[in-house]
Scaffold this motif. Structure first.
Motif, PDB file in Angstrom:
ATOM      1  N   GLN A  74       0.822  -1.210   0.000  1.00 54.97           N
ATOM      2  CA  GLN A  74       0.000   0.000   0.000  1.00 54.97           C
ATOM      3  C   GLN A  74       0.853   1.256   0.000  1.00 54.97           C
ATOM      4  N   PHE A  75       2.151   1.066   0.262  1.00 54.41           N
ATOM      5  CA  PHE A  75       3.037   2.228   0.375  1.00 54.41           C
ATOM      6  C   PHE A  75       3.024   2.995  -0.942  1.00 54.41           C
ATOM      7  N   PHE A  76       2.868   4.298  -0.863  1.00 52.11           N
ATOM      8  CA  PHE A  76       2.788   5.077  -2.103  1.00 52.11           C
ATOM      9  C   PHE A  76       4.093   4.943  -2.886  1.00 52.11           C
ATOM     10  N   GLY A 121       8.158   8.178   8.804  1.00 58.69           N
ATOM     11  CA  GLY A 121       7.103   8.424   7.830  1.00 58.69           C
ATOM     12  C   GLY A 121       7.499   9.619   6.987  1.00 58.69           C
ATOM     13  N   PHE A 122       6.958   9.680   5.794  1.00 60.12           N
ATOM     14  CA  PHE A 122       7.220  10.862   4.977  1.00 60.12           C
ATOM     15  C   PHE A 122       6.118  11.040   3.962  1.00 60.12           C
ATOM     16  N   GLU A 123       6.077  12.237   3.410  1.00 56.40           N
ATOM     17  CA  GLU A 123       5.173  12.499   2.302  1.00 56.40           C
ATOM     18  C   GLU A 123       5.995  13.100   1.172  1.00 56.40           C
ATOM     19  N   CYS A 124       5.471  12.965  -0.031  1.00 57.34           N
ATOM     20  CA  CYS A 124       6.046  13.648  -1.180  1.00 57.34           C
ATOM     21  C   CYS A 124       5.768  15.137  -0.963  1.00 57.34           C
ATOM     22  N   SER A 125       6.699  15.988  -1.365  1.00 61.90           N
ATOM     23  CA  SER A 125       6.464  17.431  -1.170  1.00 61.90           C
ATOM     24  C   SER A 125       5.279  17.911  -2.008  1.00 61.90           C
TER      25      SER A 125
HETATM   26  N1  LIG Z   1      16.206   7.084  -7.356  1.00 59.81           N
HETATM   27  C1  LIG Z   1      15.130   7.839  -7.107  1.00 59.81           C
HETATM   28  N2  LIG Z   1      14.770   8.064  -5.841  1.00 59.81           N
HETATM   29  C2  LIG Z   1      13.672   8.810  -5.559  1.00 59.81           C
HETATM   30  C3  LIG Z   1      12.895   9.378  -6.591  1.00 59.81           C
HETATM   31  C4  LIG Z   1      13.294   9.132  -7.932  1.00 59.81           C
HETATM   32  O1  LIG Z   1      12.681   9.592  -8.904  1.00 59.81           O
HETATM   33  N3  LIG Z   1      14.408   8.347  -8.144  1.00 59.81           N
HETATM   34  N4  LIG Z   1      11.789  10.138  -6.273  1.00 59.81           N
HETATM   35  C5  LIG Z   1      11.758  10.721  -4.924  1.00 59.81           C
HETATM   36  C6  LIG Z   1      10.471  11.283  -4.561  1.00 59.81           C
HETATM   37  S1  LIG Z   1      10.030  12.738  -5.318  1.00 59.81           S
HETATM   38  C7  LIG Z   1       9.684  10.738  -3.566  1.00 59.81           C
HETATM   39  S2  LIG Z   1       8.300  11.511  -3.009  1.00 59.81           S
HETATM   40  C8  LIG Z   1      10.045   9.455  -2.940  1.00 59.81           C
HETATM   41  C9  LIG Z   1       8.908   8.461  -2.967  1.00 59.81           C
HETATM   42  O2  LIG Z   1       9.253   7.326  -2.235  1.00 59.81           O
HETATM   43  P1  LIG Z   1       8.327   6.042  -2.274  1.00 59.81           P
HETATM   44  O3  LIG Z   1       8.055   5.718  -3.717  1.00 59.81           O
HETATM   45  O4  LIG Z   1       9.058   4.964  -1.555  1.00 59.81           O
HETATM   46  O5  LIG Z   1       7.052   6.390  -1.558  1.00 59.81           O
HETATM   47  O6  LIG Z   1      11.171   8.847  -3.565  1.00 59.81           O
HETATM   48  C10 LIG Z   1      12.214   9.750  -3.849  1.00 59.81           C
HETATM   49  N5  LIG Z   1      13.364   9.005  -4.259  1.00 59.81           N
END
Ligand SMILES: Nc1nc2c(c(=O)[nH]1)N[C@H]1C(S)=C(S)[C@@H](COP(=O)(O)O)O[C@H]1N2
Ligand SMILES: [Mo]
Length: 386
Positions: A74-76, A121-125
């Protein structure tokens, strides 16, 4: 079984999710409801919501959060160049540049240096209303970054630590009137102080299992308390250098433009996306007979919290209860609020978090001078109909 079909009916009946069927409601999308509880639908959600906006993206259905940690399926997931496949058996993490002993570490070598756990925990910006689904919380296993760096021996002139993923793509680099097309790896950097802090972490497992491909298998960086972009997935190389790294995702793509009134004059500031801004949102409202419960999420930079409050319509702010299972410094925090005396009709519910330094989650209006959409931590009023 009976319980399951009840849940399914709740979803079908109470949410306008018919369109989701087009993408298929995965089994995990069923909300975890206690016996007798039903979901009160949000009326502010669009008719059709799309939690799987493409093969490379998945959003968390925040109405289904049922525990401190987000299950791996479920992890985004969001990224710029798709999900590369990295063979964990031949994988080596390269540590290069201004170090005494350039190295290439296998997963086994990293495991032998590690075994530490981190709840983060984290969110995308870019996470924002109405779905807020680019957020999650994990129990990560791995090695503190500084263990790896100190083994390699960081030279005294090292200032900038660049983290490259195995993923790459063609980018257009603008220089004045010129444009160049070049192949680039995803890269992000940290300062010496950040990279050698006790927080930075290299994770090879999520919730006790090897990282999934979507979450960056076999190794990713985690900067606890920072927005997702810092958490470089499919980490393949750490390059240590003196000069600043100005790659696209470091210097250009993840920026915030915000106006601030200083001595009566508007000053426009462009800042990099780094630590998370103090934020809360309501994830779900449930009903059990005449009782209602509001559940929500807090994300921030790790500063202890002072309070989380919920307001119903024009009523006073009321204190919510924090879930002790999410008390870790960098864990997301879950809260609940027992809403008593809900009357039939439409209601507006909003949450607000305050941290121990006195920062208060801003209203949408207070952020009106933020021109770019990243880092939206505004209070999010939600509507439900009883
Ligand atoms: N190698 C790599 N790491 C990355 C990215 C990416 O495009 N390439 N995207 C980043 C972004 S914008 C986010 S929000 C997170 C998302 O992590 P998740 O997919 O594990 O939720 O990964 C980060 N790490
Ligand atoms: Mo992101």
């Amino acid at each position: 079984m009976e319980n399951q079909s009840t849940r399914r009916d709740v979803l079908k009946g109470s949410l306008a999710l018919a369109a989701l069927g087009v993408f298929g409601i995965p089994e995990w999308a069923l909300p975890a409801l206690a016996l007798g509880e039903t979901l009160v639908p949000f009326t502010d959600l669009p008719e059709t919501i799309n939690l799987v906006p493409g093969p490379e993206r998945r959003l968390l259905d925040i109405r289904t959060i049922d525990g401190p940690f987000t299950p791996k399926d479920q992890f985004f997931t969001t990224q710029h160049y798709g999900h590369p496949v990295v063979d964990p058996t031949t994988f080596r993490l390269k540590v290069s540049g201004l170090v005494d002993r350039p190295t290439a570490l296998s997963l086994d070598e990293l495991r032998r240096m590690g075994g530490k756990e981190l709840a983060a925990g984290f969110e995308c910006s870019g996470n924002r209303r109405p779905l807020q689904g680019l957020s999650g919380n994990g129990r990560w296993t791995g090695v503190p970054l500084r263990t790896v760096l100190s083994q390699a021996g960081v030279k005294s002139q090292a200032r900038e630590f660049v983290f490259f993923g195995a993923d790459h793509g063609e980018e257009e680099v603008e220089f004045r009137q010129q444009k160049f097309k070049v192949e680039q790896q995803f890269g992000r950097s940290l300062s010496r102080e950040q990279a050698l802090s006790s927080d930075a972490f290299l994770a090879y497992a999520l919730n006790g299992e090897p990282l999934t491909r979507h979450q960056g298998s076999p190794l990713r960086l985690l900067m606890p308390g920072w927005y997702g972009v810092a958490n470089v997935k499919w980490l393949s190389e750490i390059h240590v250098q003196e000069e600043q790294y100005l790659g696209k995702f470091q210097a250009r793509w993840y920026r915030t433009l915000k106006g601030e009134m200083i001595d009566g004059e508007m000053k426009w500031k462009e800042t990099a996306v780094t630590h998370m801004q103090l934020k809360s949102f309501i994830a779900r409202v449930t009903q059990d007979g005449s009782r209602h419960k509001v559940m929500g999420v807090v994300l921030n930079d790790g500063t202890p919290l002072k309070s989380v409050e919920v307001k119903v319509d024009d009523g006073p702010w009321q204190t919510a209860t924090m879930d002790p299972a999410t008390s870790g410094k960098y864990s997301w925090k879950l809260f609940t609020y027992a809403w008593s005396g809900a009357t039939p009709g439409e209601h507006t519910l909003v949450s607000r978090v305050t941290d121990a330094k006195g920062n208060v989650q801003p209203t949408e209006q207070a952020l009106e001078n933020k021109k770019t959409f990243l880092e939206d931590n505004s209070q999010y009023p939600r509507k439900v109909k009883i």
